[in-house]
Design a protein around this motif. Sequence first.
Motif, PDB file in Angstrom:
ATOM      1  N   ILE A 128     -38.757  43.814  21.064  1.00 41.23           N
ATOM      2  CA  ILE A 128     -39.982  43.077  21.533  1.00 41.23           C
ATOM      3  C   ILE A 128     -41.164  43.185  20.474  1.00 41.23           C
ATOM      4  CG2 ILE A 128     -41.885  42.464  23.237  1.00 41.23           C
ATOM      5  CD1 ILE A 128     -39.236  42.006  24.090  1.00 41.23           C
ATOM      6  N   ASP A 129     -41.342  42.185  19.421  1.00 34.76           N
ATOM      7  CA  ASP A 129     -42.195  42.276  18.349  1.00 34.76           C
ATOM      8  C   ASP A 129     -43.678  41.976  18.692  1.00 34.76           C
ATOM      9  OD1 ASP A 129     -42.710  42.903  15.911  1.00 34.76           O
ATOM     10  OD2 ASP A 129     -42.262  40.899  14.834  1.00 34.76           O
ATOM     11  N   GLU A 130     -44.586  42.116  18.125  1.00 38.34           N
ATOM     12  CA  GLU A 130     -45.990  41.998  18.203  1.00 38.34           C
ATOM     13  C   GLU A 130     -46.257  42.162  19.968  1.00 38.34           C
ATOM     14  OE1 GLU A 130     -47.950  41.029  16.144  1.00 38.34           O
ATOM     15  OE2 GLU A 130     -46.567  40.736  14.213  1.00 38.34           O
ATOM     16  N   ALA A 131     -45.983  43.314  20.286  1.00 40.89           N
ATOM     17  CA  ALA A 131     -46.004  43.711  21.647  1.00 40.89           C
ATOM     18  C   ALA A 131     -47.442  43.988  22.004  1.00 40.89           C
ATOM     19  CB  ALA A 131     -45.202  44.731  22.108  1.00 40.89           C
ATOM     20  N   CYS A 135     -33.740  39.761  20.413  1.00 38.18           N
ATOM     21  CA  CYS A 135     -35.201  39.623  19.607  1.00 38.18           C
ATOM     22  C   CYS A 135     -36.232  38.715  20.441  1.00 38.18           C
ATOM     23  CB  CYS A 135     -35.205  39.516  18.288  1.00 38.18           C
ATOM     24  SG  CYS A 135     -33.943  40.631  17.330  1.00 38.18           S
ATOM     25  N   ALA A 136     -37.448  39.182  20.609  1.00 42.42           N
ATOM     26  CA  ALA A 136     -38.406  38.464  21.394  1.00 42.42           C
ATOM     27  C   ALA A 136     -39.748  38.669  20.771  1.00 42.42           C
ATOM     28  CB  ALA A 136     -38.001  38.219  22.953  1.00 42.42           C
ATOM     29  N   ARG A 137     -40.648  37.914  20.906  1.00 43.33           N
ATOM     30  CA  ARG A 137     -42.169  38.183  20.679  1.00 43.33           C
ATOM     31  C   ARG A 137     -42.771  37.085  21.445  1.00 43.33           C
ATOM     32  NH1 ARG A 137     -44.548  35.897  15.304  1.00 43.33           N
ATOM     33  NH2 ARG A 137     -44.772  38.123  14.943  1.00 43.33           N
ATOM     34  N   GLY A 173     -47.981  50.740  14.514  1.00 47.01           N
ATOM     35  CA  GLY A 173     -48.758  51.004  13.137  1.00 47.01           C
ATOM     36  C   GLY A 173     -49.268  49.738  12.468  1.00 47.01           C
ATOM     37  N   PRO A 174     -49.843  49.973  11.475  1.00 51.59           N
ATOM     38  CA  PRO A 174     -50.277  48.546  10.504  1.00 51.59           C
ATOM     39  C   PRO A 174     -49.381  47.664  10.165  1.00 51.59           C
ATOM     40  CG  PRO A 174     -51.314  50.499  10.119  1.00 51.59           C
ATOM     41  CD  PRO A 174     -50.318  51.040  10.734  1.00 51.59           C
ATOM     42  N   ALA A 175     -49.647  46.636   9.630  1.00 49.89           N
ATOM     43  CA  ALA A 175     -48.650  45.717   8.992  1.00 49.89           C
ATOM     44  C   ALA A 175     -48.007  46.388   7.825  1.00 49.89           C
ATOM     45  CB  ALA A 175     -49.424  44.462   8.516  1.00 49.89           C
ATOM     46  N   GLY A 176     -46.808  46.061   7.598  1.00 51.29           N
ATOM     47  CA  GLY A 176     -46.189  46.744   6.541  1.00 51.29           C
ATOM     48  C   GLY A 176     -45.553  47.788   6.527  1.00 51.29           C
ATOM     49  N   THR A 177     -45.571  48.471   7.730  1.00 47.89           N
ATOM     50  CA  THR A 177     -45.058  49.989   7.908  1.00 47.89           C
ATOM     51  C   THR A 177     -43.782  50.119   8.076  1.00 47.89           C
ATOM     52  OG1 THR A 177     -45.984  50.063  10.069  1.00 47.89           O
ATOM     53  CG2 THR A 177     -47.545  51.159   8.515  1.00 47.89           C
ATOM     54  N   GLY A 178     -43.064  48.994   8.511  1.00 52.92           N
ATOM     55  CA  GLY A 178     -41.571  48.656   8.652  1.00 52.92           C
ATOM     56  C   GLY A 178     -41.049  48.629   9.951  1.00 52.92           C
ATOM     57  N   LYS A 179     -42.259  48.539  11.112  1.00 51.68           N
ATOM     58  CA  LYS A 179     -41.771  48.615  12.359  1.00 51.68           C
ATOM     59  C   LYS A 179     -40.496  47.685  12.809  1.00 51.68           C
ATOM     60  CE  LYS A 179     -45.680  47.178  13.627  1.00 51.68           C
ATOM     61  NZ  LYS A 179     -46.324  47.095  12.303  1.00 51.68           N
ATOM     62  N   THR A 180     -40.713  46.582  12.423  1.00 53.29           N
ATOM     63  CA  THR A 180     -39.747  45.318  12.932  1.00 53.29           C
ATOM     64  C   THR A 180     -38.512  45.675  11.974  1.00 53.29           C
ATOM     65  OG1 THR A 180     -41.382  43.773  13.478  1.00 53.29           O
ATOM     66  CG2 THR A 180     -39.281  42.961  13.001  1.00 53.29           C
ATOM     67  N   LEU A 181     -38.570  45.849  10.715  1.00 52.61           N
ATOM     68  CA  LEU A 181     -37.481  46.118   9.898  1.00 52.61           C
ATOM     69  C   LEU A 181     -36.584  47.317  10.515  1.00 52.61           C
ATOM     70  CD1 LEU A 181     -35.950  45.059   7.291  1.00 52.61           C
ATOM     71  CD2 LEU A 181     -37.263  46.869   5.976  1.00 52.61           C
ATOM     72  N   LYS A 203     -31.451  49.267  25.809  1.00 53.33           N
ATOM     73  CA  LYS A 203     -32.430  50.095  25.093  1.00 53.33           C
ATOM     74  C   LYS A 203     -33.439  49.066  24.771  1.00 53.33           C
ATOM     75  CE  LYS A 203     -32.983  53.138  21.184  1.00 53.33           C
ATOM     76  NZ  LYS A 203     -33.061  54.461  21.595  1.00 53.33           N
ATOM     77  N   ILE A 204     -34.818  49.181  24.921  1.00 47.11           N
ATOM     78  CA  ILE A 204     -35.969  48.410  24.454  1.00 47.11           C
ATOM     79  C   ILE A 204     -36.685  49.063  23.459  1.00 47.11           C
ATOM     80  CG2 ILE A 204     -37.928  47.522  25.446  1.00 47.11           C
ATOM     81  CD1 ILE A 204     -36.828  47.207  28.084  1.00 47.11           C
ATOM     82  N   VAL A 205     -37.070  48.283  22.488  1.00 46.59           N
ATOM     83  CA  VAL A 205     -37.788  48.861  21.307  1.00 46.59           C
ATOM     84  C   VAL A 205     -38.913  47.833  21.227  1.00 46.59           C
ATOM     85  CG1 VAL A 205     -38.168  49.225  18.855  1.00 46.59           C
ATOM     86  CG2 VAL A 205     -35.965  49.315  20.044  1.00 46.59           C
ATOM     87  N   LEU A 206     -40.251  48.248  21.236  1.00 41.73           N
ATOM     88  CA  LEU A 206     -41.495  47.670  21.213  1.00 41.73           C
ATOM     89  C   LEU A 206     -42.339  48.017  19.992  1.00 41.73           C
ATOM     90  CD1 LEU A 206     -43.133  48.600  24.757  1.00 41.73           C
ATOM     91  CD2 LEU A 206     -41.755  46.950  24.274  1.00 41.73           C
ATOM     92  N   CYS A 207     -42.609  46.930  19.284  1.00 45.23           N
ATOM     93  CA  CYS A 207     -43.116  47.084  17.967  1.00 45.23           C
ATOM     94  C   CYS A 207     -44.490  46.273  17.965  1.00 45.23           C
ATOM     95  CB  CYS A 207     -42.355  46.440  16.811  1.00 45.23           C
ATOM     96  SG  CYS A 207     -40.482  47.022  16.793  1.00 45.23           S
TER      97      CYS A 207
END
Length: 441
Positions: A362-365, A276-278, A247-255, A385-389
């Motif tokens: 994984i942020d900014e994937a 946490c990694a990016r 999703g676009p910036a500010g949609t709350g993915k990382t939070l 568990k893996i979360v890609l943002c």
Amino acid sequence: MQKVYVLDSSVLLHDPKAVFQFQDNDVIIPFVVLEEIESKKRLQDNVGQAAREAIRNLDKLRNNGQLSQGVNLPGGGKMRIELNHYSKGILPVNSDMSMGDNRILAVSLSLAREEERTVILVTKDIAMRVKADALGILTEDYYNDKVSLPEIKDEILTLKLEDDEVAQLYQQNAIDWRESLPPNNCFRTVLSDHCVLPLVSSPDGHKLIYCLGQGRASWDIRPKNIEQSWALEMLHNPEIKLVNLMGPAGTGKTLLALASGLEQTVHDELYLRMLCARPIIPFGKDIGFLPGEKEQKVRPYMQPIYDNLEYLLRARKEKDRERSGESIVESAIDLLVKKKQLEIEVLTYIRGRSIPHRYLIIDEAQNLTAHEVKTIITRAGEGTKIVLCGDTDQIDHPYLDKESNGLAYIASRLKGQSFYGQVRLIHGERSDLATRAANLL
């Protein structure tokens, strides 16, 4: 009819196995491309890794014959190393032939004049494609790993529920469905009072789960829209081992990912540690080498993660060390790191690791290649568990685009798997200013 494809170095650095992806067509690699790849092989980053793998693949092909004469490929075509045989004046006057790009263009133009078959230059370099077109050379992007995601509205399905089924959802948070559903898919149902209920199908596809069951919240963070409701449900479902938040910036993915990770790691103790990694890719002009130890060097790149953690943890500002020698007050983030419940790492050091019982974010994937995403996911051990943002519209990698990146690749390949869930967030919730700016600018 067979075609002849001339590969630029950017293609092999993007996909080291690119020579095997052209079916029964012939593949030409100009000698200057080998020189450019060799110049990258000692780099310790992903480019260097790709260069080394590409050279190894070419070395294995030597077993099939001389590369200068052409060797057979598994798909039926041939691969050949082409010397820079260009005639004087083949390129415009004053063209600098010491430039690798110009030498590749000269080889492509010479082959196009000699071959009766169609000759196509394949490159990830946009400027190279423009120059090739200006010279009358047929040119293409490398399409093998490009994917096209469906429209967001096509991914969200609407179901009609009876009144008794709605009542059961409110009471039990889930109902058995009368037919098989696609696993971990987002659904919505509109009630008679126009209220919309967010639903998610279970990993086995036999149940519908009410996403706001028991007032779903993570670390005091509650969803502000239906997409965030779907996201939190998937983040908290232990059967879904891989979650993709786009999703676009500010949609709350990382939070949302961090809030869910803290809840399940610190409170519920379902995971030993949140990691946490990016990717280390700067926005704009790079500021060069940074001083200090590893933690100090990566801190500027990881600052968005720290910002979200500080918001979630309401950390008190650290006091300056007093001359009396009084110890500094530890922040909540430092306390979690000290207790080994939180680890902030760079992806450079993830290769070769086995990561069990972790909640991995994984942020900014979107700045990862398909190969890099595969490498990360295959590091997951038992109970991880893996979360890609990420946002496919915010790509800083020079050789990736909206249709060719790790995030879109995963969304295309894993959709429908019982262990995988994805949510495409739409509405910005960071602030009214951020939302309006994103829409208007």
